[in-house]
Design an enzyme around this catalytic site. Structure first.
Site, mmCIF file in Angstrom:
data_model
loop_
_atom_site.group_PDB
_atom_site.id
_atom_site.type_symbol
_atom_site.label_atom_id
_atom_site.label_comp_id
_atom_site.label_asym_id
_atom_site.label_seq_id
_atom_site.Cartn_x
_atom_site.Cartn_y
_atom_site.Cartn_z
ATOM 1 N N SER A 173 0.847 -1.332 0.007
ATOM 2 C CA SER A 173 0.125 0.158 0.059
ATOM 3 C C SER A 173 0.879 1.198 0.006
ATOM 4 O O SER A 173 0.365 2.318 -0.381
ATOM 5 C CB SER A 173 -0.881 0.001 1.222
ATOM 6 O OG SER A 173 -0.233 -0.335 2.334
ATOM 7 N N HIS A 182 -5.357 -3.696 -2.099
ATOM 8 C CA HIS A 182 -5.015 -2.708 -3.020
ATOM 9 C C HIS A 182 -5.336 -3.387 -4.580
ATOM 10 O O HIS A 182 -4.920 -2.752 -5.558
ATOM 11 C CB HIS A 182 -3.923 -2.137 -2.960
ATOM 12 C CG HIS A 182 -3.903 -1.240 -2.037
ATOM 13 N ND1 HIS A 182 -4.514 0.144 -2.143
ATOM 14 C CD2 HIS A 182 -3.510 -0.870 -0.649
ATOM 15 C CE1 HIS A 182 -4.360 0.733 -1.085
ATOM 16 N NE2 HIS A 182 -3.876 0.358 -0.134
ATOM 17 N N LYS A 205 -12.058 -0.304 -0.601
ATOM 18 C CA LYS A 205 -11.035 0.606 -1.635
ATOM 19 C C LYS A 205 -11.999 0.663 -3.083
ATOM 20 O O LYS A 205 -13.013 1.295 -3.109
ATOM 21 C CB LYS A 205 -9.648 -0.140 -1.709
ATOM 22 C CG LYS A 205 -9.001 0.432 -0.184
ATOM 23 C CD LYS A 205 -7.802 -0.199 -0.174
ATOM 24 C CE LYS A 205 -7.069 0.296 1.301
ATOM 25 N NZ LYS A 205 -6.637 -0.743 1.962
HETATM 26 C C1 LIG Z 1 -6.346 -0.990 3.474
HETATM 27 C C2 LIG Z 1 -5.860 -2.245 3.669
HETATM 28 C C3 LIG Z 1 -6.298 -3.072 4.528
HETATM 29 C C4 LIG Z 1 -7.604 -2.765 5.278
HETATM 30 O O1 LIG Z 1 -8.709 -2.757 4.612
HETATM 31 P P1 LIG Z 1 -10.240 -1.972 5.315
HETATM 32 O O2 LIG Z 1 -11.073 -2.480 4.347
HETATM 33 O O3 LIG Z 1 -9.876 -0.641 4.990
HETATM 34 O O4 LIG Z 1 -10.116 -2.295 6.722
HETATM 35 C C5 LIG Z 1 -5.603 -4.266 4.650
HETATM 36 N N1 LIG Z 1 -4.744 -4.674 3.767
HETATM 37 C C6 LIG Z 1 -3.972 -3.757 3.164
HETATM 38 C C7 LIG Z 1 -2.805 -4.161 2.178
HETATM 39 C C8 LIG Z 1 -4.667 -2.580 2.916
HETATM 40 O O5 LIG Z 1 -4.109 -1.749 2.321
#
Ligand SMILES: *Cc1c(COP(=O)(O)O)cnc(C)c1O
Length: 405
Positions: free
Chosen positions: A188, A216, A247
């Site tokens: 990320s 992602h 996301k």
């Molecule tokens: C954003 C993210 C999460 C968490 O996801 P949410 O649905 O926002 O809790 C988990 N793993 C990675 C790699 C992320 O970038």
């Protein structure tokens, strides 16, 4: 009624720590969005080109998703009333899980409240203190927390270094505990892609469980956004696929895909599943509509990648370090502008904002010390004109601050 007493002495150490952040220049105030999560929107009353959101495909405001949410609210109300295992499993929750399982071409799927709880809840449920976790050093915080909660022994490997991961696996191969090899699909902070084929090879060689967090990559990589497993064609070689619905999918939630027994086990032992209330029905309905859009409207992903290629190329030409120099090289819509120093990074981010570009300043502990950066993310809904304007601002501010020549 008693009024707030401010911070009492018991908590004054927190004030001290905040003052330290202020001195280091890494203290921040939350930016508040006044309108929709869009490519151009208003934060704190200021119109900005938004390069900070994870709304990759623009689904957070897609008409079909809005409509699905409203319809579900009318039919089923706004809350689910209980945790999944008590009375909070609605038909629409089951429908979403079946939909995702079909999309991912796996036996079964369980949806958690968020990607964070999906990771933390899964790792901590399937392993115990006699087990071993072999984990990429840049894996997401939710994986790290899951590892800690499991009380398994954690062996960290150098970022994307399959040979080092194998060394770590080999070092515990004669120990009785189970082994879990775990990586982010897309990282990320840097936007690079995990080396899935190599990791699958060594997981199979050592009989380790293979787990990938595709937060992602869902909606971004693979056919119709099926993620890194599809991108690399390693179907059937990853035991546990995690994804987020927060996301590119545009709403909220996390999911785990795998065998029917894995999912049944998580129904029985995943602590966030057991002890935290399920999604409002509108969230499940929204996500169902989002997977329909992924299948029926491939133009959003095409536009996303078109914008990504354009923006990355132009940003690189400006002379910024956009990864690849002592840092991983991005291969996705996430492009970091690596500055190094935390204070300069936060000042750069603020100056960009003042001139109408929103890019997140990230410093330690979110990224390693000395690798602070402004992270940019383009989306399908940015126009070329938006991106060109943003590049002009990034160029002007970078020159003024002496970050580029
Ligand atoms: C954003 C993210 C999460 C968490 O996801 P949410 O649905 O926002 O809790 C988990 N793993 C990675 C790699 C992320 O970038």
């Amino acid at each position: 009624m008693a009024s707030s007493t401010g911070t009492r002495p018991q908590l004054s150490y927190l004030t001290d720590q905040l003052n330290e952040l202020k001195q280091k220049g890494t203290y921040f105030k939350l930016r508040v969005l006044d309108d929709e999560q869009a490519a151009v929107c208003h934060f704190d009353g200021k119109k900005v080109i938004n390069l900070a959101s994870n709304n990759y495909l623009g689904l957070a405001t897609h008409p079909k998703l809005r409509e699905a949410a409203l319809k579900a609210i009318k039919e089923y109300g706004v809350g689910s009333g209980a945790v999944r295992t008590i009375a909070g499993t609605m038909k629409i929750h089951m429908e979403l899980e079946e939909k995702i399982a079909r999309f991912k071409n796996v036996e079964a799927c369980v949806v958690f409240q968020s990607g964070f709880t999906a990771n933390a809840g899964t790792v901590s449920a399937i392993l115990g203190k006699e087990d071993f976790i072999i984990s990429d050093e840049l894996n997401h915080a939710s994986i790290i927390d899951g590892c800690r909660l499991s009380r398994a022994k954690i062996l960290v490997f150098h970022h994307k270094d399959v040979a080092h991961a194998e060394e770590q696996l080999a070092s515990v191969k004669d120990q009785p505990g189970r082994k879990l090899l775990i990586t982010d699909g897309v990282f990320s902070m840097d936007g690079d892609i995990g080396p899935l084929p190599g990791l699958c090879d060594i997981a199979e060689k050592y009989g380790a469980i293979m787990m990938v967090d595709d937060a992602h990559s869902s909606g971004v990589l693979g056919r119709n956004g099926r993620g890194t497993i599809d991108h690399f064609g390693v179907h059937g070689r990853v035991d546990i696929q995690v994804g987020t619905l927060s996301k590119a999918i545009g709403a909220l939630g996390g999911y785990v895909c795998g065998s029917r027994d894995l999912i049944e086990f998580l129904y029985h032992r995943g602590r966030p599943f057991l002890f935290s209330t399920s999604h409002p029905p509108s969230v499940a309905a929204t996500c169902i509509a989002a997977f329909d859009v992924l299948e029926q409207e491939p133009q959003w992903m095409e536009q996303l990648w078109d914008n990504t290629k354009f923006f990355k190329k132009e940003l690189g030409l400006l002379g910024y370090n956009i990864g690849g120099v002592n840092t991983p090289a991005s291969e996705t819509p996430i492009t970091p502008i690596i500055i190094g120093d935390g204070r300069t990074t936060m000042d750069f981010s603020k100056a960009l904002f003042e001139e109408g570009v929103m890019g997140t300043g990230l410093a330690f502990p979110t990224v390693p010390e000395g690798k602070a950066r402004v992270r940019t993310i383009v989306t399908a809904t940015h126009t070329k004109d938006d991106l060109t304007q943003a590049l002009e601002v990034i160029k002007r501010v970078g020159k003024r601050m002496g970050i580029i020549q």
